[in-house]
Structure formats: C-alpha cells, structure tokens
Design a protein around this motif. Structure first.
Motif, PDB file in Angstrom:
ATOM      1  N   ALA A 291       9.885   0.807 -10.989  1.00 52.69           N
ATOM      2  CA  ALA A 291       8.646   0.332 -11.629  1.00 52.69           C
ATOM      3  C   ALA A 291       7.483   1.252 -11.258  1.00 52.69           C
ATOM      4  O   ALA A 291       6.653   1.579 -12.097  1.00 52.69           O
ATOM      5  CB  ALA A 291       8.349  -1.107 -11.200  1.00 52.69           C
ATOM      6  N   ARG A 292       7.426   1.686  -9.993  1.00 50.83           N
ATOM      7  CA  ARG A 292       6.415   2.640  -9.533  1.00 50.83           C
ATOM      8  C   ARG A 292       7.150   3.714  -8.742  1.00 50.83           C
ATOM      9  O   ARG A 292       7.775   3.409  -7.729  1.00 50.83           O
ATOM     10  CB  ARG A 292       5.378   1.958  -8.642  1.00 50.83           C
ATOM     11  CG  ARG A 292       4.583   0.900  -9.357  1.00 50.83           C
ATOM     12  CD  ARG A 292       3.493   0.303  -8.518  1.00 50.83           C
ATOM     13  NE  ARG A 292       3.852   0.140  -7.119  1.00 50.83           N
ATOM     14  CZ  ARG A 292       3.004  -0.250  -6.189  1.00 50.83           C
ATOM     15  NH1 ARG A 292       1.765  -0.521  -6.486  1.00 50.83           N
ATOM     16  NH2 ARG A 292       3.389  -0.383  -4.939  1.00 50.83           N
ATOM     17  N   HIS A 293       7.057   4.941  -9.185  1.00 53.62           N
ATOM     18  CA  HIS A 293       7.772   6.010  -8.471  1.00 53.62           C
ATOM     19  C   HIS A 293       7.017   6.457  -7.218  1.00 53.62           C
ATOM     20  O   HIS A 293       7.560   7.174  -6.400  1.00 53.62           O
ATOM     21  CB  HIS A 293       8.065   7.196  -9.389  1.00 53.62           C
ATOM     22  CG  HIS A 293       6.854   8.003  -9.746  1.00 53.62           C
ATOM     23  ND1 HIS A 293       5.960   7.602 -10.702  1.00 53.62           N
ATOM     24  CD2 HIS A 293       6.385   9.165  -9.255  1.00 53.62           C
ATOM     25  CE1 HIS A 293       5.000   8.486 -10.799  1.00 53.62           C
ATOM     26  NE2 HIS A 293       5.221   9.451  -9.930  1.00 53.62           N
ATOM     27  N   PHE A 294       5.769   6.021  -7.071  1.00 53.61           N
ATOM     28  CA  PHE A 294       5.049   6.306  -5.826  1.00 53.61           C
ATOM     29  C   PHE A 294       4.176   5.108  -5.468  1.00 53.61           C
ATOM     30  O   PHE A 294       3.775   4.327  -6.333  1.00 53.61           O
ATOM     31  CB  PHE A 294       4.226   7.590  -5.910  1.00 53.61           C
ATOM     32  CG  PHE A 294       2.907   7.454  -6.616  1.00 53.61           C
ATOM     33  CD1 PHE A 294       1.738   7.256  -5.898  1.00 53.61           C
ATOM     34  CD2 PHE A 294       2.835   7.543  -7.992  1.00 53.61           C
ATOM     35  CE1 PHE A 294       0.512   7.129  -6.549  1.00 53.61           C
ATOM     36  CE2 PHE A 294       1.624   7.425  -8.652  1.00 53.61           C
ATOM     37  CZ  PHE A 294       0.455   7.216  -7.927  1.00 53.61           C
ATOM     38  N   VAL A 295       3.918   4.970  -4.176  1.00 53.27           N
ATOM     39  CA  VAL A 295       3.060   3.901  -3.670  1.00 53.27           C
ATOM     40  C   VAL A 295       2.125   4.480  -2.620  1.00 53.27           C
ATOM     41  O   VAL A 295       2.455   5.457  -1.954  1.00 53.27           O
ATOM     42  CB  VAL A 295       3.862   2.717  -3.074  1.00 53.27           C
ATOM     43  CG1 VAL A 295       4.587   1.955  -4.161  1.00 53.27           C
ATOM     44  CG2 VAL A 295       4.826   3.193  -2.026  1.00 53.27           C
ATOM     45  N   VAL A 296       0.957   3.883  -2.508  1.00 54.64           N
ATOM     46  CA  VAL A 296      -0.037   4.282  -1.524  1.00 54.64           C
ATOM     47  C   VAL A 296      -0.255   3.097  -0.600  1.00 54.64           C
ATOM     48  O   VAL A 296      -0.661   2.022  -1.050  1.00 54.64           O
ATOM     49  CB  VAL A 296      -1.373   4.695  -2.191  1.00 54.64           C
ATOM     50  CG1 VAL A 296      -2.398   5.097  -1.140  1.00 54.64           C
ATOM     51  CG2 VAL A 296      -1.137   5.814  -3.201  1.00 54.64           C
ATOM     52  N   TYR A 297       0.037   3.289   0.679  1.00 58.47           N
ATOM     53  CA  TYR A 297      -0.131   2.244   1.673  1.00 58.47           C
ATOM     54  C   TYR A 297      -1.330   2.552   2.554  1.00 58.47           C
ATOM     55  O   TYR A 297      -1.498   3.694   2.985  1.00 58.47           O
ATOM     56  CB  TYR A 297       1.108   2.126   2.568  1.00 58.47           C
ATOM     57  CG  TYR A 297       2.319   1.593   1.859  1.00 58.47           C
ATOM     58  CD1 TYR A 297       2.479   0.221   1.685  1.00 58.47           C
ATOM     59  CD2 TYR A 297       3.292   2.447   1.370  1.00 58.47           C
ATOM     60  CE1 TYR A 297       3.589  -0.288   1.046  1.00 58.47           C
ATOM     61  CE2 TYR A 297       4.402   1.948   0.718  1.00 58.47           C
ATOM     62  CZ  TYR A 297       4.552   0.585   0.559  1.00 58.47           C
ATOM     63  OH  TYR A 297       5.655   0.094  -0.082  1.00 58.47           O
ATOM     64  N   ARG A 298      -2.127   1.531   2.844  1.00 55.56           N
ATOM     65  CA  ARG A 298      -3.245   1.652   3.776  1.00 55.56           C
ATOM     66  C   ARG A 298      -2.791   1.130   5.133  1.00 55.56           C
ATOM     67  O   ARG A 298      -2.163   0.083   5.216  1.00 55.56           O
ATOM     68  CB  ARG A 298      -4.414   0.808   3.330  1.00 55.56           C
ATOM     69  CG  ARG A 298      -5.128   1.345   2.138  1.00 55.56           C
ATOM     70  CD  ARG A 298      -6.273   0.449   1.803  1.00 55.56           C
ATOM     71  NE  ARG A 298      -7.371   1.298   1.391  1.00 55.56           N
ATOM     72  CZ  ARG A 298      -8.523   0.857   0.985  1.00 55.56           C
ATOM     73  NH1 ARG A 298      -8.756  -0.433   0.962  1.00 55.56           N
ATOM     74  NH2 ARG A 298      -9.455   1.687   0.611  1.00 55.56           N
ATOM     75  N   SER A 299      -3.139   1.854   6.149  1.00 54.29           N
ATOM     76  CA  SER A 299      -2.842   1.404   7.503  1.00 54.29           C
ATOM     77  C   SER A 299      -3.812   0.286   7.871  1.00 54.29           C
ATOM     78  O   SER A 299      -5.022   0.443   7.752  1.00 54.29           O
ATOM     79  CB  SER A 299      -2.992   2.568   8.486  1.00 54.29           C
ATOM     80  OG  SER A 299      -2.809   2.127   9.802  1.00 54.29           O
ATOM     81  N   ILE A 300      -3.275  -0.841   8.297  1.00 55.16           N
ATOM     82  CA  ILE A 300      -4.137  -1.951   8.703  1.00 55.16           C
ATOM     83  C   ILE A 300      -4.092  -2.186  10.197  1.00 55.16           C
ATOM     84  O   ILE A 300      -4.955  -2.867  10.743  1.00 55.16           O
ATOM     85  CB  ILE A 300      -3.803  -3.245   7.935  1.00 55.16           C
ATOM     86  CG1 ILE A 300      -2.354  -3.649   8.143  1.00 55.16           C
ATOM     87  CG2 ILE A 300      -4.132  -3.070   6.466  1.00 55.16           C
ATOM     88  CD1 ILE A 300      -2.016  -5.010   7.551  1.00 55.16           C
ATOM     89  N   GLU A 301      -3.103  -1.617  10.878  1.00 57.39           N
ATOM     90  CA  GLU A 301      -3.044  -1.708  12.325  1.00 57.39           C
ATOM     91  C   GLU A 301      -2.069  -0.650  12.828  1.00 57.39           C
ATOM     92  O   GLU A 301      -1.028  -0.420  12.224  1.00 57.39           O
ATOM     93  CB  GLU A 301      -2.577  -3.089  12.760  1.00 57.39           C
ATOM     94  CG  GLU A 301      -2.665  -3.315  14.239  1.00 57.39           C
ATOM     95  CD  GLU A 301      -2.432  -4.770  14.638  1.00 57.39           C
ATOM     96  OE1 GLU A 301      -2.186  -4.992  15.835  1.00 57.39           O
ATOM     97  OE2 GLU A 301      -2.497  -5.656  13.766  1.00 57.39           O
ATOM     98  N   ALA A 302      -2.413  -0.011  13.919  1.00 56.87           N
ATOM     99  CA  ALA A 302      -1.536   0.995  14.527  1.00 56.87           C
ATOM    100  C   ALA A 302      -1.655   0.918  16.039  1.00 56.87           C
ATOM    101  O   ALA A 302      -2.704   0.557  16.575  1.00 56.87           O
ATOM    102  CB  ALA A 302      -1.919   2.390  14.043  1.00 56.87           C
ATOM    103  N   HIS A 303      -0.591   1.248  16.717  1.00 55.14           N
ATOM    104  CA  HIS A 303      -0.588   1.209  18.183  1.00 55.14           C
ATOM    105  C   HIS A 303      -0.144   2.540  18.740  1.00 55.14           C
ATOM    106  O   HIS A 303       0.591   3.244  18.168  1.00 55.14           O
ATOM    107  CB  HIS A 303       0.362   0.129  18.693  1.00 55.14           C
ATOM    108  CG  HIS A 303      -0.007  -1.234  18.217  1.00 55.14           C
ATOM    109  ND1 HIS A 303      -0.951  -2.009  18.836  1.00 55.14           N
ATOM    110  CD2 HIS A 303       0.414  -1.949  17.142  1.00 55.14           C
ATOM    111  CE1 HIS A 303      -1.061  -3.150  18.189  1.00 55.14           C
ATOM    112  NE2 HIS A 303      -0.263  -3.129  17.159  1.00 55.14           N
TER     113      HIS A 303
END
Length: 110
Positions: free
Chosen positions: A98-110
């Motif tokens: 359905a979507r060949h690419f996605v953009v993810y936002r970082s909401i938490e990192a350690h």
C-alpha cells in the motif's frame, strides 16, 4: 523527545525471477550509486541496506535524518526530484505494498 526521523523504503528483487543473485547484485550496485550514499546531504545521518534474514529478496533501505524538515528539504529539492542517481533504486521499490515507503518520527530514545 527527539526530532529524528527514520525513512524506510521497501525494496524487492521479485522481478528477477530465477536470476535472484543478479537481482541482489543489481540492488547493491544501485544503492552505491544514489547520491545520499556517495555525497554529503545536509541532515542525513546515515543510510543502511537491510535484508530479511528469512527472505533475502525482501530488502529495506533505511535512512536516518536529523529532523523531518531536513528530510522534506532533500525530498523536495533537485537532488531527489531530478537526480538521475536517485532513480537507480526505483525499479526495486516494492510497489505491491500500500505504501512502498514510510517515515517514522522518533518519540523516545535511550
């Protein structure tokens, strides 16, 4: 919270049929030609080509950006839109999704 974004593009060598090894080699060659691998792009932290451990013909192109604005600036700029080298991976984009690419936002990192 981090502003960092990760872009994932689904790739496949399904079009190569019995020539699987040639397809994998072609993806590697195309990856090495794209500008954001060979040139410095502002805001781009890194790129990585991954393969599924159970299906090596299922690949992901992962890029990590400082923030969404940096990614959009590159995507809307001449280096992406008109860049001949950037189209090197286009034949391998898995358009069956359905979507060949996605953009993810970082909401938490350690």
């Amino acid at each position: 919270m981090s502003d960092r974004v990760v872009v994932i593009i689904h790739l496949t060598v399904a079009g190569y049929g019995d020539e699987f090894d040639a397809g994998i080699a072609a993806v590697h060659a195309a990856y090495r030609r794209v500008s954001w691998v060979t040139d410095r792009i502002e805001g781009l932290l890194r790129t990585e080509l991954l393969t599924d451990s159970a299906d090596s013909g299922d690949l992901l192109l992962v890029s990590e950006w400082t923030d969404l604005d940096a990614f959009h600036a590159w995507r809307e700029g001449p280096d992406h839109a008109g860049g001949a080298r950037n189209s090197a991976l286009k034949p391998f984009q898995d358009r069956s999704r359905a979507r060949h690419f996605v953009v993810y936002r970082s909401i938490e990192a350690h």
